[in-house]
Design an enzyme around this catalytic site. Structure first.
Site, PDB file in Angstrom:
ATOM      1  CG  HIS A   1     -24.692  19.905 -15.173  1.00 53.52           C
ATOM      2  ND1 HIS A   1     -25.404  19.107 -14.317  1.00 53.52           N
ATOM      3  CD2 HIS A   1     -25.189  19.671 -16.408  1.00 53.52           C
ATOM      4  CE1 HIS A   1     -26.276  18.396 -15.004  1.00 53.52           C
ATOM      5  NE2 HIS A   1     -26.178  18.719 -16.282  1.00 53.52           N
TER       6      HIS A   1
ATOM      7  CE  LYS B   1     -19.260  15.453  -1.290  1.00 51.25           C
ATOM      8  NZ  LYS B   1     -20.489  15.849  -1.922  1.00 51.25           N
ATOM      9  NE  ARG B   2     -13.601  12.599 -10.045  1.00 48.47           N
ATOM     10  CZ  ARG B   2     -13.348  12.461 -11.341  1.00 48.47           C
ATOM     11  NH1 ARG B   2     -14.195  11.813 -12.119  1.00 48.47           N
ATOM     12  NH2 ARG B   2     -12.236  12.920 -11.865  1.00 48.47           N
TER      13      ARG B   2
ATOM     14  CE  LYS C   1     -17.469  17.432  -6.268  1.00 53.90           C
ATOM     15  NZ  LYS C   1     -18.928  17.285  -6.033  1.00 53.90           N
TER      16      LYS C   1
ATOM     17  CB  THR D   1     -27.045  13.823  -6.961  1.00 54.61           C
ATOM     18  OG1 THR D   1     -25.757  13.422  -7.437  1.00 54.61           O
ATOM     19  CG2 THR D   1     -27.701  14.751  -7.965  1.00 54.61           C
TER      20      THR D   1
ATOM     21  CE  LYS E   1     -26.298   9.414  -5.866  1.00 53.90           C
ATOM     22  NZ  LYS E   1     -24.891   9.414  -6.343  1.00 53.90           N
TER      23      LYS E   1
HETATM   24  C1  PLP Z   1     -24.063  10.355  -6.708  1.00 58.69           C
HETATM   25  C2  PLP Z   1     -22.669  10.090  -7.151  1.00 58.69           C
HETATM   26  C3  PLP Z   1     -21.786  11.159  -7.352  1.00 58.69           C
HETATM   27  C4  PLP Z   1     -22.163  12.605  -7.090  1.00 58.69           C
HETATM   28  O1  PLP Z   1     -21.745  12.940  -5.784  1.00 58.69           O
HETATM   29  P1  PLP Z   1     -21.784  14.464  -5.269  1.00 58.69           P
HETATM   30  O2  PLP Z   1     -21.483  14.331  -3.813  1.00 58.69           O
HETATM   31  O3  PLP Z   1     -23.154  14.979  -5.514  1.00 58.69           O
HETATM   32  O4  PLP Z   1     -20.738  15.186  -6.013  1.00 58.69           O
HETATM   33  C5  PLP Z   1     -20.492  10.877  -7.760  1.00 58.69           C
HETATM   34  N1  PLP Z   1     -20.084   9.601  -7.947  1.00 58.69           N
HETATM   35  C6  PLP Z   1     -20.897   8.558  -7.742  1.00 58.69           C
HETATM   36  C7  PLP Z   1     -20.382   7.176  -7.960  1.00 58.69           C
HETATM   37  C8  PLP Z   1     -22.214   8.760  -7.353  1.00 58.69           C
HETATM   38  O5  PLP Z   1     -23.032   7.712  -7.167  1.00 58.69           O
END
Ligand code: PLP
Length: 815
Positions: A356, A544-545, A550, A652, A656
């Protein structure tokens, strides 16, 4: 599923009566949430039982997804939608004068994961069930999931996430399937009745692992698969002797130590953990899971383990469960007398590994000291695997001692979990095309050389049932009105929406839907944290985290730049923008926490300055999690996906956002590349250095961040404002961030993530974006093209790819 309204009412009132001693007029929100969930589970239960029976009756290969994290979020809404009884349940509740929306927010998120990796596991389970594949999850029932984040004085403060405070109505405890997991002890040798050597542990610490099952409900079919989560406890309870001696603390010490194993999720994402308790967690749940599988196999098929791979394939979600490999060797050899070569051949056909990340700090390794002490027999088996592998390495690379050492599973005093997975398993996959390419050509190139046939790509996906059908009902209706049903299980059908990209009425409707979702988010944030958002403004979101790669910092620099520009030139009149952030930082990640403080400090300043009112607003959404993502993403106009190229394995949330009609501003990184391939370059805002350019600059040491400061005075001003008192009178709060960019700190290069290098092109991309937003129709057209081309990013497609290339499962229809 058959729905009997009277029966449902009866179950609901019976639950309230039995569980809470209340009738419907006395029940509070929580009681109602619990009773509705329990009544829904009643309806789902026959299918769950039938699914298990069906799998038993027609022996077939099953997938087991081993993951230290499952970021499930809430279950009620999802399970009602998937089982097709949402509308009926709403009607029954309305009949009883209860609003469904009122109780939905009572459910705590099952936050048993950090971010993308854990949420991917959850989306995969949804797709497996919906596609009628026999595939299940195995993990840990953390008593405390991802911490609750509060922002106090602009800073992240962590509180325990006591998600099991009230019972979880969705789980079923299976005490009958409890197993014992052993830690420590000494290795002893004995003889089997037929005279073979046999190893066993003496004086090992024994921990009871008890499974709790959660139903994974298919959309539109009867399949209900299982997520099995293990809880740790002491087999002996507390020590009565010590208690009677009034040594109360010592009396419960053992019990507490045992329970600590499944107490809390480590809140690290892509970071080093290295703690012994973490290895304990990993061995605990993988050993319990394998014992569970082997017991079941032996009971069903007998002890001919050569058949084991015909019925099991195990996907290892990152290196966290890789200790499962020597554990299966141990079970077969020590408990069932299988010879080494036969056991190894079973292992080689059973395990597949997903990588990952290429961040080196996230590739797990354990010191021999910790590993051997905690898992002496497992260590011995890893040593033997390594001994045999090193012989092969000497033949492969006869004179390359450096390589022989570096590729050994055990070297430099450590056990390398990724190496163990790649060597032992039959498949290694990355999670987006670029990521897999980087694995093959750079990070794992030596491994690719010796095992080219193992490497493959599986671009991530997300389930459209949760992220579109459930999270965005209005957009879902819009879609169904135009292309009919079917997209819920076959997302590529969205392509049919392309017919409407020049249909004014459709574009108007799309604009209205986004507008309404923005109003709903504004309403939510008003109540949850007293923030006022203007739905008329562009909602520009990065959720995101929090991680340096990032580049939330790049986003903040741009906001600081815009703020300066508006203040300096009152005639500058950009479209109104609301920048939305949501991010948790690992509790020990100091710089990430400083970036959260910076975002909140900039927000405080900008939001209280009359000179930028109506033009600029910054909102930090507290405690970002799945249930909040479900509100933010459908309401966003812009999706910020701005990682340094080459660092985000896939992402991911980018998917979305795409399916919810947000336009991407992003780098050519991870799955962004494939998103733009599908949507077309004109329908996204791409900027910045590419992955190969970054690699080249790093190799040649040719990156000189100060150059960009000299060239661009407004960027220099922004960077200087970190320390000149503009945002913090002491000049100290953000000094570390400043120095890390300008000078490099703690032996690091300056600006490790190329923020200054990408700043200019990021600003230009934003200017283009802002200009294009002015033409609402043209913008809506682009969002519709994005939605129509998001089909590839369904986790259904991802799962079909895994099935075809790695798992080779057959569908099992459940009556
Ligand atoms: C989809 C999701 C992530 C992943 O986000 P990235 O932008 O792809 O790092 C992290 N936290 C939550 C709650 C999510 O739904």
């Amino acid at each position: 599923m058959t729905f009997d309204a009277e029966q449902f009412k009866e179950n609901l009132t019976a639950r309230l009566r039995r569980q809470y001693g209340k009738d419907i007029t006395q029940a509070n929100k929580h009681d109602l949430f619990d009773a509705v969930s329990a009544s829904a589970l009643e309806i789902i239960m026959p299918n769950w039982m039938n699914t298990r029976k069906e799998y038993e009756a027609k022996p077939t290969k099953q997938l087991y997804y081993l993951s230290a994290e499952f970021l499930m979020g809430r279950a009620l809404g999802n399970n009602l939608i998937n089982s097709g009884i949402m509308e009926q349940v709403k009607d029954v509740l309305k009949d009883m004068n209860i609003s469904y929306d009122f109780i939905e927010d009572e459910e705590p998120d099952a936050g048993l994961g950090n971010g993308g990796l854990g949420r991917l596991a959850a989306c995969f389970l949804d797709s497996l069930a919906t596609l009628e594949y026999p595939g299940h999850g195995y993990g840990i029932r953390y008593e405390y999931g991802m911490f609750e984040q509060h922002i106090i004085n602009g800073e992240q403060v962590e509180f325990p996430d006591n998600w099991l405070k009230h019972r979880d109505p969705w789980e079923v405890k299976r005490s009958d399937l409890a197993v014992t997991v052993k830690f420590g002890g000494q290795i002893k040798y004995g003889k089997t009745p037929d005279g073979q050597d046999r190893f066993y542990l003496e004086n090992a610490e024994e921990i009871t692992a008890t499974p709790y099952d959660m139903p994974i409900v298919a959309y539109g079919s009867n399949t209900v698969n299982t997520l099995r989560l293990w809880q740790a406890s002491s087999p002996n309870g507390f020590d009565l002797q010590l208690f009677n001696d009034m040594q109360y603390h010592r009396a419960v010490e053992r019990q507490n130590d045992a329970e600590n194993i499944s107490r809390v999720l480590y809140p690290n994402d892509n970071g080093p953990m290295g703690k012994e308790l973490r290895l304990r967690q990993q061995y605990f749940f993988t050993s319990a899971s394998l014992q569970d599988l082997v017991h079941h196999f032996v009971n069903t098929y007998g002890a001919d383990f050569s058949k084991f791979p015909e019925y099991h394939v195990i996907q290892l979600n990152d290196t966290h469960p890789v200790v499962a490999i020597p554990e299966l060797m141990r079970i077969l050899i020590d408990e069932y007398n299988v010879g080494w070569d036969d056991a190894w051949s079973v292992v080689q056909k059973t395990f597949a590994y997903t990588n990952h990340t290429i961040l080196s700090e996230a590739l797990e390794k354990w010191t021999i000291e910790v590993f051997q002490k905690l898992l002496p027999r497992i260590y011995q088996i890893v040593e033997e695997i390594n001994r045999r592998f090193v012989i092969e390495l000497r033949q492969q690379f006869p004179n390359d001692y450096e390589k022989q050492n570096h590729m050994a599973i055990i070297h430099d005093g450590k056990v390398y979990m990724a190496w163990l997975a790649i060597h032992a398993g039959f498949s290694v996959n990355g999670v987006a095309a670029l990521h897999t390419k980087i694995l093959k050509e750079q990070e794992l190139k030596d491994w690719y050389k010796i095992y080219p046939e193992k490497f493959n790509n599986k671009t991530n996906g997300v389930t459209q049932r949760r992220w579109l059908l459930f999270a965005n009902p209005e957009l879902s209706d819009f879609i169904t009105k135009r292309i009919g049903h079917g997209w819920e299980k076959e997302l590529s059908l969205l392509k049919g929406l392309e017919k409407y990209v020049d249909d004014d009425a459709s574009l108007e409707e799309l604009i209205a839907i986004k507008r309404h979702n923005k109003e709903k988010l504004a309403e939510y944030l008003k109540h949850s944290q007293n923030e006022f958002l203007d739905p008329e403004s562009i909602f520009d979101t990065q959720v995101k985290r929090l991680h340096e790669y990032k580049r939330q910092l790049l986003n903040v620099f741009h906001i600081m730049y815009l703020y300066n520009k508006i203040v300096e030139d009152p005639s500058y009149n950009p479209p109104a923008r609301t920048f939305i952030f949501g991010a948790k930082a690992a509790s020990g990640y100091r710089r990430a926490k400083a970036i959260i403080k910076l975002i909140n400090t900039v927000a405080e300043r900008v939001n209280n300055d009359r000179r930028v009112r109506g033009k600029l607003r910054v909102v930090f959404v507290e405690n970002y999690r799945v249930s909040v993502a479900e509100k933010i993403i459908p309401a966003s106009d812009v999706s910020e996906q701005i990682s340094t190229a080459g660092f985000e394995a896939s992402g991911t949330s980018n998917m979305k956002f795409m399916m919810n009609g947000a336009l991407t501003i992003g780098t050519l990184d991870g799955a962004n590349i494939e998103i733009v391939e599908e949507a077309g370059e004109d329908n996204a805002f791409i900027f910045g250095l590419k992955a190969d350019e970054i690699v080249k600059m790093k190799q040649e040491h040719s990156y000189n961040p100060t150059k960009y400061l000299d060239r661009n005075p407004s960027l220099a001003k922004v960077v200087n404002q970190l320390v000149d008192g503009t945002y913090d009178p002491s000049g100290l709060l953000f000094k570390e961030i400043h120095d890390s960019i300008v000078y490099g700190v703690e032996g690091q290069q300056p600006d490790v993530y190329f923020i200054l290098a990408d700043f200019d092109s990021y600003v230009k991309a934003h200017e283009k974006l802002a200009a294009e937003y002015a033409d609402k129709k043209a913008w809506a057209r682009k969002t519709l093209i994005n939605i129509a081309n998001s089909g590839k990013f369904s986790s259904d497609r991802t799962i079909e790819d895994y099935v075809k290339d790695i798992w080779h499962l057959k569908k099992v229809a459940v009556k």
